[in-house]
Design an enzyme around this catalytic site. Structure first.
Site, PDB file in Angstrom:
ATOM      1  N   SER A 102      41.217  43.568  49.355  1.00  0.00           N
ATOM      2  CA  SER A 102      39.661  43.685  49.441  1.00  0.00           C
ATOM      3  C   SER A 102      39.231  43.995  51.042  1.00  0.00           C
ATOM      4  CB  SER A 102      38.919  42.418  48.828  1.00  0.00           C
ATOM      5  OG  SER A 102      37.630  42.583  48.772  1.00  0.00           O
ATOM      6  N   ASP A 245      38.350  47.624  48.703  1.00  0.00           N
ATOM      7  CA  ASP A 245      39.015  47.876  47.592  1.00  0.00           C
ATOM      8  C   ASP A 245      38.028  48.425  46.516  1.00  0.00           C
ATOM      9  OD1 ASP A 245      37.988  45.389  47.116  1.00  0.00           O
ATOM     10  OD2 ASP A 245      39.408  44.908  45.516  1.00  0.00           O
ATOM     11  N   ASP A 247      35.259  47.199  44.854  1.00  0.00           N
ATOM     12  CA  ASP A 247      34.585  46.520  43.956  1.00  0.00           C
ATOM     13  C   ASP A 247      32.955  45.995  44.417  1.00  0.00           C
ATOM     14  OD1 ASP A 247      35.595  44.587  45.724  1.00  0.00           O
ATOM     15  OD2 ASP A 247      36.538  43.458  44.356  1.00  0.00           O
TER      16      ASP A 247
HETATM   17 MG    MG Z   1      36.835  43.577  47.343  1.00  0.00          MG
END
Ligand code: MG
Length: 457
Positions: A102, A245, A247
């Site tokens: 992440s 990443d 999100d």
């Molecule tokens: Mg993330």
């Protein structure tokens, strides 16, 4: 086998993460893949990775470990996490594994398993996987699994996201959007998605580089100066920034002001409750802003609180079949696509909102209920100090009510609260507070700050 309470945890708040080659060794990854293969029971499993330097090697290791346990693997390549999760849910897979750390620094990496419903596996299932790992009770399917490239992952995701917004209306507005993809995985999806919605897209930090040379892998108001400047100099309608990443997303309004996820999340919830999902439940962690509660209340909707953590929110959304969820750090979850945080979907929804409202982003932000907020953290020496401080806050004074779902959320009055909770990952106490009354907020923060410090000194 060691009892679960004494052995080291593999899973943190979001999957298994560590410094590649030190904590996250190849031996650990192989055994973890055998454990996950046993947990999934059968293939095919979809595997994808972010743009970290160690991700290609790890992806080969993960795929060949699953293959040697007999499971077929579809390889999605370099994709954002939400895109991989969508594939796990919709493209006939029995689960997924995303290779990512992440927003952690470049030398980290990790594995994030997704169930066949497209959401991170539950906390209980993480313990099941750890049971298998520590007891080494790996099962193996007869024969060797196949590894094949799945080229539909990105295109099917983009088509599904576009189908959920009013694309004709968005296209008619010819928006200009600046995207700071932060050298991360969203560079592979978000700009294309916005272009397909007729936007002029200006990308900064757009080349994928696992060292995250542009502004680091975590977007914060402090490191998005380039995004803000590019929005104002280009006259763009708004800006979007993503973590490594993809999100999480942070947005910048048309005047160059960066807003936290709680504000933009409240805007999206207001828009979606009014235009598409009247009466829908909204799921969020217990430390979420009252802005959201007020927006939901005005629309006649209920807010469901969970413990802090995106997996808690996502899993609660699945349990309730809820359509709307969010985290204040920029994780917006749109259950109509998938009940996970998703930066590109959130961007498409911002476009949908701007197209429907006809107002500018900054005008929409200024129409939200006004709140004063405070956030800090205290470094603690021991778990005992942390527990003592939280207990002292629960017992202190005569508040209106105390919510102990996660740490202690102390309601001073209807519109003022102070919350303390142990960090899930570090020896810290986090404190959050919010009020509609600035002077009451300041005095209560000071009172509880002194109380916490007296217990951890
Ligand atoms: Mg993330």
């Amino acid at each position: 086998m060691q009892p679960a309470s004494t052995r080291p945890r593999l899973f943190g708040t979001n999957g298994v993460r560590g410094v590649y080659g030190q904590e996250l060794t190849h031996e650990l990854v192989i055994d973890l893949c055998y454990s996950l293969g046993t947990y999934f029971g059968k293939g095919p499993i979809v595997v994808g990775n972010d743009g970290r330097k160690s991700s290609p090697a790890l992806s080969k290791l993960v795929r060949s470990s699953l293959n040697s346990a007999g499971l077929d693997v579809g390889y999605a390549g370099l994709v954002p996490t939400p895109c991989l999760q969508y594939a796990a849910k919709k493209l006939g897979y029995n689960g997924g594994i995303m290779i990512t750390a992440s927003h952690n620094p470049p030398h980290y990496n990790g594995l994030k398993p997704t169930a066949s419903d497209g959401v991170e596996i539950s906390r209980e299932d993480e313990l099941t996987v750890e049971d298998i790992y520590y007891s080494r009770t790996f099962s193996r399917i007869d024969g060797n699994g196949n590894d094949y490239l799945d080229e539909k992952v990105v295109s099917s995701y983009i088509d599904a996201a576009i189908a959920l917004v009013d694309s004709d209306n968005i296209r008619s507005k010819s928006f200009t959007v600046v995207m700071d993809t932060g050298n991360g995985a969203q560079a592979a999806v978000a700009p294309m998605l916005a272009q397909k919605l007729g936007c002029k897209v200006i990308v900064v930090n757009g080349h994928i580089d696992g060292d995250f040379p542009g502004r680091g892998s975590e977007p914060t108001p402090d490191n998005l100066g380039l995004l803000s400047d590019t929005v104002t100099s280009s006259g763009a309608d708004f800006g979007a920034a993503y973590d490594g990443d993809g999100d999480r997303s942070m947005f910048c309004d048309n005047t160059g002001v960066i807003h936290w996820g709680d504000k933009t999340g409240a805007l999206l919830v207001r828009h979606l409750l009014a235009e598409k999902h009247k009466g829908a439940q909204v799921v969020c962690p217990v430390n979420t802003t009252m802005m959201l509660s007020k927006v939901a209340e005005q629309a006649g909707s209920e807010v469901i609180h969970t413990k802090v953590g995106s997996v808690e929110v996502s899993r609660e959304m699945v349990r309730r079949k809820a359509l709307l969820g969010l985290e204040e750090n920029g994780g917006f979850m749109y259950g109509a696509l998938n009940q996970v945080r998703d930066g590109a979907m959130a961007t498409a929804l911002i476009l949908d909102m701007l197209a429907a409202s006809g107002s500018s982003f900054s005008e929409l932000v200024s129409s939200l209920p006004k709140m004063y907020q405070f956030k800090t953290k205290f470094v603690c020496k021991s778990r005992q100090d942390i527990d003592n401080a939280v207990k002292a806050c629960i017992e202190h004074g005569s508040p209106k009510k105390v919510d102990t779902l996660d740490g202690a959320k102390v309601w001073i009055d209807e519109e003022t609260w102070v919350m303390v909770r142990p960090s899930g990952t570090e020896p810290l106490i986090r404190m959050y507070a919010e009020s509609t009354d600035k002077s009451l907020l300041d005095s209560k923060v000071e009172e509880y700050r002194r109380l916490v410090q007296s217990k951890i000194a």
